[in-house]
Design an enzyme around this catalytic site. Structure first.
Site, PDB file in Angstrom:
ATOM      1  NE  ARG A  57      -4.130   1.687   2.353  1.00  0.00           N
ATOM      2  CZ  ARG A  57      -4.379   2.596   3.237  1.00  0.00           C
ATOM      3  NH1 ARG A  57      -3.552   2.481   4.236  1.00  0.00           N
ATOM      4  NH2 ARG A  57      -5.290   3.517   3.168  1.00  0.00           N
ATOM      5  CG  HIS A  61      -1.373   5.190  -0.694  1.00  0.00           C
ATOM      6  ND1 HIS A  61      -2.212   6.055  -0.489  1.00  0.00           N
ATOM      7  CD2 HIS A  61      -2.001   3.909  -1.118  1.00  0.00           C
ATOM      8  CE1 HIS A  61      -3.393   5.136   0.149  1.00  0.00           C
ATOM      9  NE2 HIS A  61      -3.319   3.968  -0.479  1.00  0.00           N
ATOM     10  CG  ASN A  89      -1.378   9.174   1.856  1.00  0.00           C
ATOM     11  OD1 ASN A  89      -1.659   8.012   1.226  1.00  0.00           O
ATOM     12  ND2 ASN A  89      -0.761  10.268   0.990  1.00  0.00           N
ATOM     13  CG  HIS A 185      -7.549  -5.107  -1.671  1.00  0.00           C
ATOM     14  ND1 HIS A 185      -8.521  -4.331  -2.103  1.00  0.00           N
ATOM     15  CD2 HIS A 185      -6.647  -4.226  -1.323  1.00  0.00           C
ATOM     16  CE1 HIS A 185      -8.351  -2.922  -2.228  1.00  0.00           C
ATOM     17  NE2 HIS A 185      -6.784  -3.062  -1.836  1.00  0.00           N
TER      18      HIS A 185
END
Length: 328
Positions: A57, A61, A89, A185
């Site tokens: 992740r 990002h 975030n 995921h």
């Protein structure tokens, strides 16, 4: 014609960017770099098997905003509020892993290995150690010197597939990349905040999402009580396993796609993948062919890691991943 030329230019930039990186970039300047990264990730995984999900992740990002330049790692400074302070975030983690690796590499070969490459390599190794397969990752990224909260625009977990695809296209990723990368995921946790409306007030209806499996709905409601206030504190918000169908929630595999096909996806965006022609075809393929998913996931991760990279004399090699180098 203008639109066509713009598309050609965009494609040329992507190809040039990809060719600017190379395998084993540090083979002469810091031969142990990749081994140091791999060992650190393995050690953190033994203590916390969810760390690969955190690194995935964090890398995503970073790459989505300003490209894969390590800008998400920078702390706020003075009047500048950094990317990591943006609401999407605030639940990012893995910063300490990158800091630790950077410290080791600065002792090994000072000012040589970028924070952007450390994050990309650590993510690659996290994917491998969690069962997602290995892939060769080109390196040679340099670090950005700008990180500001106003740049942060990410696909929302409640986005439609169309909106998410439009966001991915801005960084030259496709609907197939979106579907494939969301396979991440299958591992890690998710805060209730990101899907609470599906449980109690889906799209303002006052009812849960009708596409969610009833058993999964009951399980998630027990873990995520109805909110009593409009103010959310991410640090105290409960978490659930991202993959409700898996008995191995820290293994990156194709079980995520089984979850979608059974109406057991946690996030709205994930569940909606089952309702478009192309994505439903990919779901069916990935759910029955784990090898195909691993191969495509590696391909999409390499493509993600090429987004907007800085190379050559652009950017810098930060000595500390949390701050830009001091100018003398």
């Amino acid at each position: 014609m203008a639109a066509f030329l713009t598309s050609l230019l965009s494609l040329a930039l992507v190809v040039f960017t990809a060719l600017s990186l190379e395998l084993n970039f540090y083979r002469n300047s810091c031969p142990q770099a990749e081994a140091v990264v791999r060992k650190a990730v393995e050690e953190h995984f033994l203590r916390d098997p969810s760390i690969p999900a955190g690194l995935l992740r964090l890398h995503f990002h970073d790459c989505f905003i300003r490209g894969c330049d390590g800008s998400v790692l920078l702390d706020s400074n003075g009047n500048n509020i950094a990317e990591k302070e943006a609401p999407p975030n605030l639940s990012l983690r893995g910063f300490e892993v990158i800091d630790e690796i950077k410290g080791k590499l600065e002792r090994e070969c000072r000012g040589t290995v970028s924070c952007a490459d450390i994050l990309a390599l650590a993510t690659r190794d996290g994917v491998a150690i969690s069962g997602g397969g290995t892939y060769d990752l080109p390196t040679g990224r340099r670090d950005g010197t700008v990180s500001t909260i106003t740049d942060v625009h990410l696909p929302d977990p409640a986005s439609s597939v169309a909106d998410a695809v439009a966001a991915f296209q801005t960084i030259n990723l496709t609907l197939a990349d979106l579907t494939t990368l969301l396979g991440a995921h299958s591992v890690g946790f998710c805060h209730c905040l990101f899907f609470i409306d599906r449980l109690y007030d889906f799209k303002g209806t006052g009812f849960p999402d009708p596409d969610m499996d009833p058993t999964t709905l009951d399980i998630l409601r027990k873990k995520c009580p109805r909110p009593t206030t409009q103010i959310f504190n991410i640090s105290s918000d409960p978490k659930v396993f991202m993959n409700q169908m898996s008995s191995t929630p820290f293994t990156l595999d194709n079980s995520f796609f089984h979850s979608i096909l059974n109406g057991r996806a946690v996030l709205q965006l994930d569940q909606e993948l089952g309702f478009t022609d192309l994505t439903s075809n990919l779901l069916a393929r990935y759910s029955t062919r784990p090898g195909a998913f691993r191969w495509m996931f590696a391909k999409s991760m390499i493509k993600l890691g090429n987004v907007g990279v800085l190379t050559g004399q652009a950017g810098e090699i930060r000595l500390n991943c949390r701050e830009v180098n001091q100018r003398h």
